[in-house]
Design a protein around this motif. Structure first.
Motif, PDB file in Angstrom:
ATOM      1  N   GLN A  47       0.827  -1.222   0.000  1.00 54.02           N
ATOM      2  CA  GLN A  47       0.000   0.000   0.000  1.00 54.02           C
ATOM      3  C   GLN A  47       0.863   1.275   0.000  1.00 54.02           C
ATOM      4  O   GLN A  47       0.580   2.239   0.704  1.00 54.02           O
ATOM      5  CB  GLN A  47      -0.945  -0.012   1.207  1.00 54.02           C
ATOM      6  CG  GLN A  47      -1.838  -1.236   1.247  1.00 54.02           C
ATOM      7  CD  GLN A  47      -2.555  -1.416   2.565  1.00 54.02           C
ATOM      8  OE1 GLN A  47      -2.982  -0.437   3.168  1.00 54.02           O
ATOM      9  NE2 GLN A  47      -2.700  -2.650   3.015  1.00 54.02           N
ATOM     10  N   LEU A  48       1.935   1.246  -0.798  1.00 58.59           N
ATOM     11  CA  LEU A  48       2.852   2.385  -0.865  1.00 58.59           C
ATOM     12  C   LEU A  48       2.175   3.558  -1.563  1.00 58.59           C
ATOM     13  O   LEU A  48       1.326   3.374  -2.439  1.00 58.59           O
ATOM     14  CB  LEU A  48       4.123   1.986  -1.607  1.00 58.59           C
ATOM     15  CG  LEU A  48       4.854   0.747  -1.047  1.00 58.59           C
ATOM     16  CD1 LEU A  48       6.106   0.449  -1.871  1.00 58.59           C
ATOM     17  CD2 LEU A  48       5.214   0.938   0.421  1.00 58.59           C
ATOM     18  N   LYS A  54       4.596  16.333   3.382  1.00 58.41           N
ATOM     19  CA  LYS A  54       4.690  17.023   2.101  1.00 58.41           C
ATOM     20  C   LYS A  54       5.905  16.551   1.291  1.00 58.41           C
ATOM     21  O   LYS A  54       7.034  16.543   1.767  1.00 58.41           O
ATOM     22  CB  LYS A  54       4.789  18.526   2.383  1.00 58.41           C
ATOM     23  CG  LYS A  54       5.161  19.398   1.218  1.00 58.41           C
ATOM     24  CD  LYS A  54       5.292  20.846   1.685  1.00 58.41           C
ATOM     25  CE  LYS A  54       5.832  21.756   0.617  1.00 58.41           C
ATOM     26  NZ  LYS A  54       7.225  21.520   0.266  1.00 58.41           N
ATOM     27  N   GLY A  55       5.659  16.122   0.033  1.00 61.88           N
ATOM     28  CA  GLY A  55       6.733  15.763  -0.884  1.00 61.88           C
ATOM     29  C   GLY A  55       7.493  14.503  -0.514  1.00 61.88           C
ATOM     30  O   GLY A  55       8.688  14.415  -0.741  1.00 61.88           O
ATOM     31  N   ARG A  56       6.809  13.507   0.025  1.00 60.48           N
ATOM     32  CA  ARG A  56       7.482  12.264   0.434  1.00 60.48           C
ATOM     33  C   ARG A  56       6.767  11.039  -0.123  1.00 60.48           C
ATOM     34  O   ARG A  56       5.551  11.053  -0.335  1.00 60.48           O
ATOM     35  CB  ARG A  56       7.522  12.147   1.965  1.00 60.48           C
ATOM     36  CG  ARG A  56       8.409  13.190   2.643  1.00 60.48           C
ATOM     37  CD  ARG A  56       8.296  13.112   4.164  1.00 60.48           C
ATOM     38  NE  ARG A  56       9.113  14.146   4.797  1.00 60.48           N
ATOM     39  CZ  ARG A  56      10.355  13.981   5.222  1.00 60.48           C
ATOM     40  NH1 ARG A  56      10.941  12.795   5.081  1.00 60.48           N
ATOM     41  NH2 ARG A  56      11.026  14.976   5.771  1.00 60.48           N
ATOM     42  N   VAL A  57       7.538   9.952  -0.346  1.00 58.76           N
ATOM     43  CA  VAL A  57       6.916   8.665  -0.647  1.00 58.76           C
ATOM     44  C   VAL A  57       6.492   8.064   0.689  1.00 58.76           C
ATOM     45  O   VAL A  57       7.159   8.233   1.703  1.00 58.76           O
ATOM     46  CB  VAL A  57       7.875   7.702  -1.399  1.00 58.76           C
ATOM     47  CG1 VAL A  57       8.033   8.135  -2.831  1.00 58.76           C
ATOM     48  CG2 VAL A  57       9.220   7.588  -0.706  1.00 58.76           C
ATOM     49  N   MET A  58       5.352   7.368   0.692  1.00 62.00           N
ATOM     50  CA  MET A  58       4.718   6.979   1.950  1.00 62.00           C
ATOM     51  C   MET A  58       4.692   5.458   2.157  1.00 62.00           C
ATOM     52  O   MET A  58       4.379   4.693   1.244  1.00 62.00           O
ATOM     53  CB  MET A  58       3.294   7.528   1.984  1.00 62.00           C
ATOM     54  CG  MET A  58       3.200   9.042   1.835  1.00 62.00           C
ATOM     55  SD  MET A  58       4.079   9.917   3.155  1.00 62.00           S
ATOM     56  CE  MET A  58       3.071   9.460   4.560  1.00 62.00           C
ATOM     57  N   PHE A  59       5.007   5.069   3.408  1.00 59.62           N
ATOM     58  CA  PHE A  59       4.976   3.664   3.831  1.00 59.62           C
ATOM     59  C   PHE A  59       3.973   3.529   4.978  1.00 59.62           C
ATOM     60  O   PHE A  59       4.273   3.917   6.114  1.00 59.62           O
ATOM     61  CB  PHE A  59       6.358   3.208   4.310  1.00 59.62           C
ATOM     62  CG  PHE A  59       7.454   3.339   3.289  1.00 59.62           C
ATOM     63  CD1 PHE A  59       7.832   2.251   2.522  1.00 59.62           C
ATOM     64  CD2 PHE A  59       8.121   4.546   3.114  1.00 59.62           C
ATOM     65  CE1 PHE A  59       8.851   2.369   1.581  1.00 59.62           C
ATOM     66  CE2 PHE A  59       9.138   4.674   2.182  1.00 59.62           C
ATOM     67  CZ  PHE A  59       9.507   3.584   1.403  1.00 59.62           C
ATOM     68  N   PRO A  60       2.766   2.996   4.748  1.00 56.91           N
ATOM     69  CA  PRO A  60       1.814   2.809   5.844  1.00 56.91           C
ATOM     70  C   PRO A  60       2.333   1.766   6.843  1.00 56.91           C
ATOM     71  O   PRO A  60       2.896   0.745   6.442  1.00 56.91           O
ATOM     72  CB  PRO A  60       0.543   2.303   5.162  1.00 56.91           C
ATOM     73  CG  PRO A  60       0.735   2.592   3.716  1.00 56.91           C
ATOM     74  CD  PRO A  60       2.196   2.568   3.459  1.00 56.91           C
TER      75      PRO A  60
END
Length: 655
Positions: free
Chosen positions: A156-157, A199-205
């Motif tokens: 779920q990136l 803001k402006g980041r790739v996300m790791f749940p």
């Protein structure tokens, strides 16, 4: 609302041993399973699961129930949430309606934080896959790391736009409250200003063991010396970083299956390993390892392999984490990668067979790892060598198992070229000091002790309520044997021609249910404990309308308090098996077999006890109201005393 038919389908299909097995490593124990409690910090298993009865009991915390109550207790779900979770796990279709704005406002604070976090996850995923900025920046980064579309979807990136309020504005537009956006740390509020944390980041749940979104990790992609490379959600009611392991939701079944857990440092380490084929892997998310995180792993396996890159400074820092793992009684191995490599890069450059072969060949015992690492710093310095040796023995002293301690001492003696006698002596000193320190901590008062006069000093013991014990015993007999028939040796009472009472031994064939019901009706005996009173009525109805109580179905009809009592009663025999008393030649009566004498004794003893209470109440009534009709009260007392004598004689005859 969830329909009754859907709930019944969930109970029909969901298996308690399968669901609990997602959270606890269960091992066969006769017809049941046992494991470490997920609710306490125990090291000896006292958590039992019965596949036949479809119930569980945790003897260390006292909790128990069915499959739904476990999910409610473990995940802090409401009843509907637990049903929905199980329905999703077993692929059962369930009707769900869109939450209205009013329903969102009425949701509990904790649930509101979960809802906000799950909305954020969906928003970041959508930004990554369906926007030009997300594809160009976020998706291209994940592709460069070698992640496939399937992996990106599985974990779920996502991507958070490089705009100050993109997420916050969208959440507020969808009627999510700013209060919960701030409490989860997704939005930072400063006075009138509000802006996105990630803001402006790739996300790791970051997911819970059941798959709910607890928080996020975000990695910045552009060069900014003022910004942290990785940023995690702050502590909140739903996210406690010291109690969470990244990747555990996806890895838990593989950890239990392989009976080993690989521990890495970063998000991408976990994802790369998983994609390559080594799926029993989790990460502490860049934070120092904590006892709570270790216990999460220990519930699934007793074996852990810690993976490090070749950075010597990082290796030294990791030793502290290894000592904590040893203290929890786990088996630890350590594996390092070639210089310049880390778990992420190494997994990316090798296939599944090569990666697994490397891990098998290079995972060394912690004692060899620590000794070789510290020995480098000692070189030819005898003083430093003595310090290093003492440091290794100090780690061995943390291990609770004496046999393991001895084996490790011998290994340390070989590696460090120090006699076993000296090492055992040092170990004994450390253990004695540890015991003294533990004793001081245990008995150190929080505040100055007050002097107590001898006449004031009293030894108090917890009182046992005999009524509670007897009422519980009768409920137990009804649950376990209510439908069974047997011969009950009882005493019949007759009057001869002279008016004397004659006691005759009689044998009565009856079901346990009929025997208990008839005897309790003789003097209209009522249960005093409200829970047992309700249970008695429900059991009576069940046995009156069915040939036998189907326990797994019956437990589903009970409220939480009733279900807890019933599961405790039904699992009592398993508690005795946990103690393994038979190994010490102590043999416990098999309570699964009906003892007719026990039924008669329990009923008579309860009736006698209640009659004594009734007589005492009459006595108090005379004291409180001396003007009442004393003759009538004394007549009642005489009748009850006579009945008490009759029951006592019956009880003596039965005994």
């Amino acid at each position: 609302m969830i329909s009754k038919s859907t709930i019944e389908k969930v109970f029909d299909i969901a298996r308690v041993e399968e669901v609990i097995g997602d959270f606890v490593q269960l091992k066969k124990s006769g017809s049941n399973f046992k494991g470490l409690s997920p609710f306490t910090e125990e090291r000896t298993p006292s958590f039992m699961v019965s596949p036949v009865k479809q119930i569980w009991k945790d003897f260390s915390s006292g909790k128990g129930g069915n499959v739904v109550s476990f999910i409610m207790e473990h995940e802090q779900f409401t009843y509907p949430e637990a049903i929905k979770y199980l329905a999703k796990r077993y692929g059962i279709e369930i009707e769900e309606t869109e939450q209205t704005d009013e329903e969102k406002e009425k949701a509990s604070e904790k649930e509101s934080q979960f809802l906000v976090s799950e909305f954020a996850r969906d928003f970041f995923v959508d930004q990554l896959t369906n926007t030009t900025e997300g594809k160009k920046i976020g998706l291209s980064y994940f592709k460069e790391r070698g992640f496939t579309d399937e992996t990106i979807s599985l974990f779920q990136l996502g991507y958070s736009p490089d705009q100050w309020q993109a997420f916050t504005d969208e959440a507020l537009k969808k009627a999510y409250q700013l209060e919960f956006l701030e409490k989860t740390g997704l939005t930072i509020v400063k006075g009138e200003k509000k802006f996105d944390r990630f803001k402006g980041r790739v996300m790791f749940p970051i997911l819970s063991m059941s798959g709910r979104v607890l928080g996020f990790g975000g990695r910045i992609l552009k060069s900014d010396p003022k910004a942290a490379k990785y940023l995690n959600s702050p502590e909140s009611e739903i996210y406690h970083k010291s109690k969470v392991l990244y990747g555990l939701f996806h890895a838990k079944k593989y950890i239990a299956k392989e009976d080993n857990c690989y521990l890495v440092e970063g998000y991408t380490d976990v994802i790369q390993f998983f994609q390559t084929g080594v799926k029993n892997v989790v990460s502490s998310s860049g934070t120092a390892l904590t006892p709570d995180q270790i216990r999460l792993i220990n519930r699934l396996t007793n074996n852990i392999t810690v993976l490090f890159d070749g950075d010597e400074a990082g290796l030294r820092a990791s030793i502290r984490g290894i000592d904590m793992i040893l203290e929890q009684g786990m088996n630890v191995k350590v594996c390092t990668f070639p210089e310049g490599e880390d778990p992420d890069s190494f997994a990316k450059a090798n296939n599944e067979v090569e990666l697994k072969a490397y891990l098998d060949e290079n995972a060394t015992d912690f004692i060899q790892f620590k000794a070789s690492l510290l020995a480098k710093s000692a070189k030819n310095d005898p003083i430093r060598k003595a310090e290093v040796t003492r440091e290794i023995v100090n780690s061995i002293a943390l291990i609770p198992n004496e046999i393991q301690q001895e084996i490790y001492i011998k290994e340390c003696s070989r590696i460090m070229d120090v006699s076993e006698e000296v090492l055992f002596s040092a170990l004994a000193q450390m253990l004695a000091k540890k015991q003294r320190d533990d004793s001081r901590k245990k008995y150190q008062p929080d505040k100055p002790m007050a002097l107590v006069k001898p006449e004031e000093a009293q030894i108090t013991a917890e009182k046992v309520d005999p009524k509670y014990v007897l009422e519980r015993k009768i409920i137990s007999l009804l649950l376990k044997h209510g439908h069974e028939k047997s011969i009950f040796n009882d005493v019949a009472i007759n009057i001869d021609e002279q008016g004397e009472i004659i006691y005759e031994n009689v044998a009565i064939e009856s079901s346990v249910y009929d025997k208990i019901y008839k005897d309790l009706q003789d003097d209209e005996t009522e249960f005093s404990n409200p829970v047992f009173s309700q249970l008695h009525k429900k059991i009576e109805l069940e046995l009156a309308t069915k040939e036998k109580i189907e326990l797994n179905e019956f437990v589903q009809t009970l409220n939480e308090e009733e279900a807890s009592e019933v599961t405790t009663i039904l699992m009592e025999d398993e508690k005795e098996k946990l103690h393994r008393w038979q190994d010490a030649n102590i043999f416990v009566t098999d309570k699964s077999v009906l003892d007719p004498k026990e039924v008669v004794q329990s009923i008579l003893t309860l009736r006698r006890l209640l009659i004594k209470e009734k007589v005492a109440q009459f006595g108090e009534k005379i004291k409180a109201n001396p003007d009442e009709d004393i003759i009538k009260i004394l007549t009642d007392i005489k009748e009850y005393k006579h009945l008490e004598v009759v029951i006592s004689k019956r009880l003596d005859r039965v005994l």
